[in-house]
Scaffold this motif. Structure first.
Motif, PDB file in Angstrom:
ATOM      1  N   UNK A 242       0.844  -1.201   0.000  1.00  0.00           N
ATOM      2  CA  UNK A 242       0.000   0.000   0.000  1.00  0.00           C
ATOM      3  C   UNK A 242       0.879   1.251   0.000  1.00  0.00           C
ATOM      4  N   UNK A 243       0.488   2.245  -0.801  1.00  0.00           N
ATOM      5  CA  UNK A 243       1.241   3.500  -0.835  1.00  0.00           C
ATOM      6  C   UNK A 243       0.462   4.665  -0.227  1.00  0.00           C
ATOM      7  N   UNK A 244      -0.762   4.405   0.212  1.00  0.00           N
ATOM      8  CA  UNK A 244      -1.578   5.389   0.922  1.00  0.00           C
ATOM      9  C   UNK A 244      -2.208   4.703   2.127  1.00  0.00           C
ATOM     10  N   UNK A 245      -2.125   5.338   3.282  1.00  0.00           N
ATOM     11  CA  UNK A 245      -2.671   4.761   4.516  1.00  0.00           C
ATOM     12  C   UNK A 245      -3.448   5.851   5.245  1.00  0.00           C
ATOM     13  N   UNK A 246      -4.572   5.459   5.836  1.00  0.00           N
ATOM     14  CA  UNK A 246      -5.401   6.374   6.612  1.00  0.00           C
ATOM     15  C   UNK A 246      -5.161   6.127   8.093  1.00  0.00           C
ATOM     16  N   UNK A 247      -4.935   7.192   8.838  1.00  0.00           N
ATOM     17  CA  UNK A 247      -4.747   7.092  10.285  1.00  0.00           C
ATOM     18  C   UNK A 247      -5.915   7.736  10.994  1.00  0.00           C
ATOM     19  N   UNK A 248      -6.538   6.985  11.898  1.00  0.00           N
ATOM     20  CA  UNK A 248      -7.649   7.504  12.700  1.00  0.00           C
ATOM     21  C   UNK A 248      -7.189   7.615  14.156  1.00  0.00           C
ATOM     22  N   UNK A 249      -6.805   8.832  14.593  1.00  0.00           N
ATOM     23  CA  UNK A 249      -6.372   8.985  15.982  1.00  0.00           C
ATOM     24  C   UNK A 249      -7.534   8.769  16.949  1.00  0.00           C
TER      25      UNK A 249
END
Length: 429
Positions: A242-249
């Motif tokens: 994967x070259x894009x990742x979503x972070x949910x703090x």
């Protein structure tokens, strides 16, 4: 009929909304007041649940929304509790402040064993109490003993069926019946909360998602270890292509986790998108459909797989289980469940399935070791589980020794000396 609800998280408020929609609180023939509490470490800089976009769809279910933080300011809601001599006076003042001079007909609380919920239960007397679960913790034992004045008023425990076949241990020692909320009601509430799409409009659809928690704020790990755990999750996802990742703090964690993770993303040459603090993880699951959801032991991990059918993975479970202190830390059962159920992600991108387990037996055994004096009836099943499976990573030998529950030698994992002897015997054979 006047009902006083209490919630400290958007997840809790959504659970309440699902219960209301399913008719668990009867027809709306009186006042419904929602008392919200912001229990973040620094609530002054963290949005309260009624200030985030997803709450707008929940708001019509309540006639009034009031702030517990405003009531106890400048004290922190998780720390303050009334002294015994002050309870009668402060109880009257609270009811007067809420225009409830006659008191509510029902009090609805989460996390009943600790403030602010326990504080409220002590101040608002002479009415039945409904407890609703705050996620995976409902499957663990009651954190602290409750006085009879509170436990005797609890009529039921409402909970989502997060782990089918697993029964809540929470409040069972008081004979409180558990009632399961239907999946459909909860999913409908999530759909309503994210109906506008504004929360996720600028976020990418499809890439994997990392769920942040606030482990260092709870003194489970150090800030550096927590940042390293997030970085390893990111490395694992990048290693999977994967070259894009979503972070949910986590809403209570602040912005430092995202800042540290952006640095790692820059080093790896990948894009890191960050969801806003007020964006519910469940809205991201529904709208963005992440290719993989990774986290440590968040309830949202189970929700992603159970309610949205998304691939999920855990990382850091062994570290957390080792660090949780004391053994009866209420996070132990959520950490045990996620570690025992979910695939384990490594920094090299590999996914390892956990070994098969009788989850009900495991959770009951852990629950007994956490609160042996509260659940004496679980001693024999706990001993049987340990004899069959050994202590593995879910039990501390010191705790087992104190409880005289050391497993049979054949079930124990070999120690360092035993492994050395085994290697020597093989070398000499």
């Amino acid at each position: 009929m006047t009902q006083l609800f209490y919630a400290s998280t958007l997840f809790g408020a959504m659970t309440l909304a699902a219960a209301i929609d399913d008719g668990r609180f009867g027809p709306r023939d009186g006042r419904r007041i929602l008392l919200v509490s912001n229990n973040a470490a620094i609530p002054e800089i963290t949005p309260s649940l009624d200030q985030v976009p997803g709450f707008a769809a929940l708001r019509p279910r309540f006639d009034e929304v009031r702030s517990w933080n405003d009531v106890v300011a400048p004290l922190h809601p998780s720390d303050w509790k009334a002294r015994i001599i002050e309870v009668p006076m402060l109880g009257r003042l609270l009811l007067s402040h809420l225009s409830l001079d006659g008191g509510p007909d029902e009090l609805i609380l989460e996390s009943i064993a600790v403030p602010p919920a326990r504080t409220l239960a002590g101040l608002v007397k002479d009415c039945p109490i409904t407890v609703y679960s705050d996620g995976l913790m409902s499957y663990g034992p009651t954190r602290d003993p409750l006085p009879a004045e509170i436990s005797g008023r609890i009529t039921r425990l409402l909970h989502l069926d997060l782990v089918p076949g697993l029964s809540p241990l929470l409040l069972s020692e008081y004979g409180v019946p558990a009632e399961t909320l239907p999946d459909r009601a909860f999913l409908d509430v999530i759909a309503q909360s994210g109906a506008s799409g504004e929360e996720t409009r600028d976020l990418p659809a499809g890439p994997p998602m990392i769920l942040g928690q606030y482990l260092s704020a709870l003194d489970i790990v150090t800030p550096e270890e927590e940042a390293g755990l997030h970085a390893d999750m990111l490395r694992g996802l990048v290693a999977r292509g994967f070259d894009t990742v979503l972070f949910k703090p986590h809403p209570a964690a602040g912005r430092r986790h995202a800042q540290r993770l952006r640095e790692t993303a820059g080093e790896l040459g990948v894009r890191l998108a960050v969801a806003g603090e007020g964006v519910p993880a469940e809205s991201c699951f529904a709208a963005l459909r992440p290719a993989l959801v990774a986290g440590c032991f968040s309830t949202a991990l189970i929700t992603a797989g159970r309610h949205f059918g998304l691939p999920v993975a855990t990382m850091g479970g062994e570290l957390v289980l080792e660090r949780l202190s004391p053994y009866e830390n209420s996070n132990r059962v959520p950490a045990t469940i996620t570690d025992a159920l979910l695939p384990r992600l490594s920094a090299d991108g590999s996914l390892e399935e956990p070994p098969p387990v009788d989850l009900q037996a495991l959770v009951r055994a852990v629950g007994y070791c956490m609160r042996s004096e509260t659940y004496p009836g679980l001693r024999e099943p706990a001993a049987a589980y340990l004899d069959a499976h050994g202590p593995a990573r879910y039990f501390k030998r010191q705790r087992l020794a104190a409880l005289e529950l050391s497993p049979a030698p054949s079930a124990q994992q070999p120690g360092a000396l035993g492994r050395l002897r085994h290697r020597l015997s093989r070398a000499l054979s």
